[in-house]
Design a protein around this motif. Structure first.
Motif, PDB file in Angstrom:
ATOM      1  N   TRP A  65      71.848  36.335  36.558  1.00 53.04           N
ATOM      2  CA  TRP A  65      73.486  35.292  36.604  1.00 53.04           C
ATOM      3  C   TRP A  65      72.267  33.814  35.081  1.00 53.04           C
ATOM      4  CZ3 TRP A  65      73.582  30.433  37.798  1.00 53.04           C
ATOM      5  CH2 TRP A  65      74.613  29.511  37.740  1.00 53.04           C
ATOM      6  N   LEU A  66      71.160  33.747  35.615  1.00 53.50           N
ATOM      7  CA  LEU A  66      70.856  32.919  35.048  1.00 53.50           C
ATOM      8  C   LEU A  66      70.582  32.993  33.576  1.00 53.50           C
ATOM      9  CD1 LEU A  66      67.799  30.987  37.638  1.00 53.50           C
ATOM     10  CD2 LEU A  66      69.687  30.218  36.655  1.00 53.50           C
ATOM     11  N   PHE A  67      70.167  34.343  33.317  1.00 55.54           N
ATOM     12  CA  PHE A  67      70.225  34.793  31.793  1.00 55.54           C
ATOM     13  C   PHE A  67      72.200  35.513  31.154  1.00 55.54           C
ATOM     14  CE2 PHE A  67      65.171  34.391  33.039  1.00 55.54           C
ATOM     15  CZ  PHE A  67      65.213  33.558  31.829  1.00 55.54           C
ATOM     16  N   ARG A  68      72.458  35.487  31.872  1.00 54.25           N
ATOM     17  CA  ARG A  68      74.118  35.984  31.476  1.00 54.25           C
ATOM     18  C   ARG A  68      73.970  36.050  29.731  1.00 54.25           C
ATOM     19  NH1 ARG A  68      74.794  31.395  34.277  1.00 54.25           N
ATOM     20  NH2 ARG A  68      76.033  29.372  33.523  1.00 54.25           N
ATOM     21  N   GLY A  69      74.315  37.199  29.241  1.00 51.70           N
ATOM     22  CA  GLY A  69      74.343  37.030  27.993  1.00 51.70           C
ATOM     23  C   GLY A  69      73.285  37.486  27.703  1.00 51.70           C
ATOM     24  N   GLN A  70      72.334  36.892  27.921  1.00 52.59           N
ATOM     25  CA  GLN A  70      71.090  36.474  26.789  1.00 52.59           C
ATOM     26  C   GLN A  70      70.136  37.836  27.388  1.00 52.59           C
ATOM     27  OE1 GLN A  70      69.671  32.071  26.675  1.00 52.59           O
ATOM     28  NE2 GLN A  70      70.557  32.764  28.437  1.00 52.59           N
ATOM     29  N   TYR A  71      70.771  39.456  26.426  1.00 50.57           N
ATOM     30  CA  TYR A  71      69.541  40.015  26.758  1.00 50.57           C
ATOM     31  C   TYR A  71      70.009  41.207  25.668  1.00 50.57           C
ATOM     32  CZ  TYR A  71      73.868  42.459  28.268  1.00 50.57           C
ATOM     33  OH  TYR A  71      75.509  42.776  28.049  1.00 50.57           O
ATOM     34  N   PRO A 104      53.167  48.369  31.193  1.00 52.45           N
ATOM     35  CA  PRO A 104      54.041  48.468  30.485  1.00 52.45           C
ATOM     36  C   PRO A 104      55.727  48.407  29.580  1.00 52.45           C
ATOM     37  CG  PRO A 104      53.708  49.979  32.364  1.00 52.45           C
ATOM     38  CD  PRO A 104      53.110  48.622  31.794  1.00 52.45           C
ATOM     39  N   TYR A 105      56.178  47.579  30.641  1.00 56.80           N
ATOM     40  CA  TYR A 105      57.777  47.168  30.132  1.00 56.80           C
ATOM     41  C   TYR A 105      57.119  45.943  28.814  1.00 56.80           C
ATOM     42  CZ  TYR A 105      61.308  43.811  29.645  1.00 56.80           C
ATOM     43  OH  TYR A 105      62.634  43.358  28.717  1.00 56.80           O
ATOM     44  N   GLN A 106      55.379  45.293  29.233  1.00 63.14           N
ATOM     45  CA  GLN A 106      56.026  44.774  27.959  1.00 63.14           C
ATOM     46  C   GLN A 106      55.194  44.999  26.857  1.00 63.14           C
ATOM     47  OE1 GLN A 106      52.968  41.604  30.033  1.00 63.14           O
ATOM     48  NE2 GLN A 106      55.188  41.020  31.166  1.00 63.14           N
ATOM     49  N   ALA A 107      53.809  46.837  27.115  1.00 57.42           N
ATOM     50  CA  ALA A 107      54.111  47.356  26.253  1.00 57.42           C
ATOM     51  C   ALA A 107      54.691  47.872  25.060  1.00 57.42           C
ATOM     52  CB  ALA A 107      52.905  48.340  26.226  1.00 57.42           C
ATOM     53  N   LYS A 150      62.718  34.202  22.862  1.00 62.85           N
ATOM     54  CA  LYS A 150      62.186  34.818  24.217  1.00 62.85           C
ATOM     55  C   LYS A 150      62.925  34.776  26.099  1.00 62.85           C
ATOM     56  CE  LYS A 150      61.987  29.175  24.767  1.00 62.85           C
ATOM     57  NZ  LYS A 150      61.480  27.964  24.998  1.00 62.85           N
ATOM     58  N   MET A 151      64.346  34.319  25.485  1.00 66.15           N
ATOM     59  CA  MET A 151      65.069  34.084  26.805  1.00 66.15           C
ATOM     60  C   MET A 151      66.360  35.484  26.751  1.00 66.15           C
ATOM     61  SD  MET A 151      64.835  31.654  27.858  1.00 66.15           S
ATOM     62  CE  MET A 151      67.155  30.829  28.743  1.00 66.15           C
ATOM     63  N   THR A 152      65.460  36.053  25.196  1.00 62.82           N
ATOM     64  CA  THR A 152      65.868  37.631  25.231  1.00 62.82           C
ATOM     65  C   THR A 152      65.461  38.983  25.792  1.00 62.82           C
ATOM     66  OG1 THR A 152      67.159  37.644  23.411  1.00 62.82           O
ATOM     67  CG2 THR A 152      67.557  39.353  23.881  1.00 62.82           C
ATOM     68  N   PHE A 153      64.217  37.701  25.603  1.00 58.29           N
ATOM     69  CA  PHE A 153      62.796  38.552  26.315  1.00 58.29           C
ATOM     70  C   PHE A 153      62.767  38.763  28.355  1.00 58.29           C
ATOM     71  CE2 PHE A 153      58.488  39.046  28.020  1.00 58.29           C
ATOM     72  CZ  PHE A 153      58.134  39.994  28.329  1.00 58.29           C
ATOM     73  N   PRO A 169      58.081  26.345  24.144  1.00 53.13           N
ATOM     74  CA  PRO A 169      57.968  25.982  23.448  1.00 53.13           C
ATOM     75  C   PRO A 169      57.615  28.181  23.165  1.00 53.13           C
ATOM     76  CG  PRO A 169      56.836  24.508  23.081  1.00 53.13           C
ATOM     77  CD  PRO A 169      56.523  25.094  24.257  1.00 53.13           C
ATOM     78  N   GLU A 170      58.319  28.600  21.733  1.00 53.74           N
ATOM     79  CA  GLU A 170      58.617  30.405  21.369  1.00 53.74           C
ATOM     80  C   GLU A 170      57.160  30.472  21.426  1.00 53.74           C
ATOM     81  OE1 GLU A 170      61.337  33.586  20.828  1.00 53.74           O
ATOM     82  OE2 GLU A 170      61.995  31.668  20.968  1.00 53.74           O
ATOM     83  N   ARG A 171      56.316  29.898  20.699  1.00 52.41           N
ATOM     84  CA  ARG A 171      54.467  30.531  20.361  1.00 52.41           C
ATOM     85  C   ARG A 171      53.893  30.287  22.168  1.00 52.41           C
ATOM     86  NH1 ARG A 171      51.787  29.398  15.287  1.00 52.41           N
ATOM     87  NH2 ARG A 171      53.665  30.161  14.422  1.00 52.41           N
ATOM     88  N   MET A 172      54.071  29.417  22.511  1.00 52.06           N
ATOM     89  CA  MET A 172      53.202  28.971  23.620  1.00 52.06           C
ATOM     90  C   MET A 172      53.717  30.000  25.230  1.00 52.06           C
ATOM     91  SD  MET A 172      53.012  25.330  26.604  1.00 52.06           S
ATOM     92  CE  MET A 172      52.429  24.857  24.576  1.00 52.06           C
ATOM     93  N   PHE A 173      54.853  30.128  25.122  1.00 48.73           N
ATOM     94  CA  PHE A 173      55.264  31.306  25.774  1.00 48.73           C
ATOM     95  C   PHE A 173      55.238  32.604  25.707  1.00 48.73           C
ATOM     96  CE2 PHE A 173      58.735  34.996  26.971  1.00 48.73           C
ATOM     97  CZ  PHE A 173      59.150  34.466  28.630  1.00 48.73           C
ATOM     98  N   PHE A 174      54.648  33.180  24.455  1.00 49.89           N
ATOM     99  CA  PHE A 174      54.279  34.467  24.022  1.00 49.89           C
ATOM    100  C   PHE A 174      52.445  34.150  24.968  1.00 49.89           C
ATOM    101  CE2 PHE A 174      58.570  35.241  22.944  1.00 49.89           C
ATOM    102  CZ  PHE A 174      58.730  36.240  23.633  1.00 49.89           C
ATOM    103  N   ALA A 175      51.874  33.411  23.826  1.00 48.28           N
ATOM    104  CA  ALA A 175      50.539  33.181  24.100  1.00 48.28           C
ATOM    105  C   ALA A 175      50.643  33.451  26.191  1.00 48.28           C
ATOM    106  CB  ALA A 175      50.277  32.296  23.698  1.00 48.28           C
ATOM    107  N   LEU A 176      50.947  32.653  26.686  1.00 50.12           N
ATOM    108  CA  LEU A 176      50.934  33.170  27.556  1.00 50.12           C
ATOM    109  C   LEU A 176      51.155  33.984  28.459  1.00 50.12           C
ATOM    110  CD1 LEU A 176      52.821  29.186  29.566  1.00 50.12           C
ATOM    111  CD2 LEU A 176      50.230  30.015  29.751  1.00 50.12           C
TER     112      LEU A 176
END
Length: 251
Positions: free
Chosen positions: A62-68, A153-156, A165-168, A223-230
């Motif tokens: 529900w939180l990410f509705r429409g973002q996938y 495996p999902y992340q790979a 990031k929200m779509t991910f 921030p997008e870059r920090m999100f994926f770095a984490l």
């Protein structure tokens, strides 16, 4: 299951981390089962947390509705369900340590390849191709069933696509919601999920929902870059943790 004050504190913390992971901060999910394993067997800890995963999955969708990514969902969900079915059929023949080793090697291989591409300045995103998606989706379902370790495996498969990031996070919510629902009947049959553990949902449900909300807000803020770095850092730490567990078990 002795429900002391200390147990409730640990259960609340583990549940909060599960919720945060579903809100888009998957790096904290690795803390749930180890925290509860101080008080109960790891298998029972996994069973206790499964309803919390499912509840937070629903809220996260529900939180990410429409973002996938519809294409990724269409590929990964059927593959993940196949992986759950295979794991259910062969779980008695596959040592948990072997599964943890495979998951760790998958994650570290991806990170090594990502580092190689970064050094080579190769930032081209990969397509969501069916062949790789079916393979990694099935592996995610398999490892999620055995040890709640479907993330690497999902992340790979999805991280090289360089999704927003929200779509991910929204895609992850849908995929693992389907996988976790499929695990429910088999966990009941295996005795990992009991009526007593289900009754805890009424107490811990607000905690897991608050955790999902907090994770969602943090995902939007980072921030997008920090999100994926984490994400990458957490993936590396999880792989090292799994290798440590395998080493301790085998030595």
């Amino acid at each position: 299951m002795e429900q002391t004050a200390t147990f409730w504190i640990a259960a609340g913390a583990a549940t909060f981390f599960v919720g945060m992971s579903k809100g888009g901060i998957p790096m904290v999910a690795m803390l749930g089962v180890p925290i509860l394993s101080i008080f109960i067997a790891p298998g029972m800890a996994a069973g206790l947390l499964l309803p919390m995963y499912i509840l937070s999955d629903v809220y996260a969708i529900w939180l990410f509705r429409g973002q996938y990514s519809a294409r990724n969902v269409a590929i990964l969900v059927p593959a993940g369900l196949i992986g759950v079915l295979i794991a259910f059929l062969v779980v008695s023949r596959v040592p948990v340590e072997a599964t943890k080793l495979i998951v760790a090697l998958i994650g570290l291989t991806y990170l090594a390849d990502a580092l190689r591409k970064r050094l080579a300045q190769d930032f081209r995103p990969r397509d969501a191709d069916i062949a790789r998606g079916l393979f990694w989706g099935a592996v995610s379902g398999f490892t999620s069933y055995i040890s709640h370790a479907g993330g690497p495996p999902y992340q790979a498969y999805t991280l090289p696509q360089k999704l927003p990031k929200m779509t991910f996070a929204g895609t992850s919510a849908i995929v693992f919601a389907c996988i976790n629902w499929a695990k429910m009947p088999t966990y009941v049959l295996a005795g990992q999920l009991t009526w007593d553990s289900l009754k805890l949902i009424s107490v811990l449900a607000p905690v897991v929902l608050f955790g999902a909300w907090a994770g969602y807000r943090a995902t939007r803020w980072l921030p997008e870059r920090m999100f994926f770095a984490l994400i990458n850092t957490a993936l590396g730490l999880l792989c090292l943790k799994l290798l440590w567990e395998v080493g301790v078990a085998w030595l």
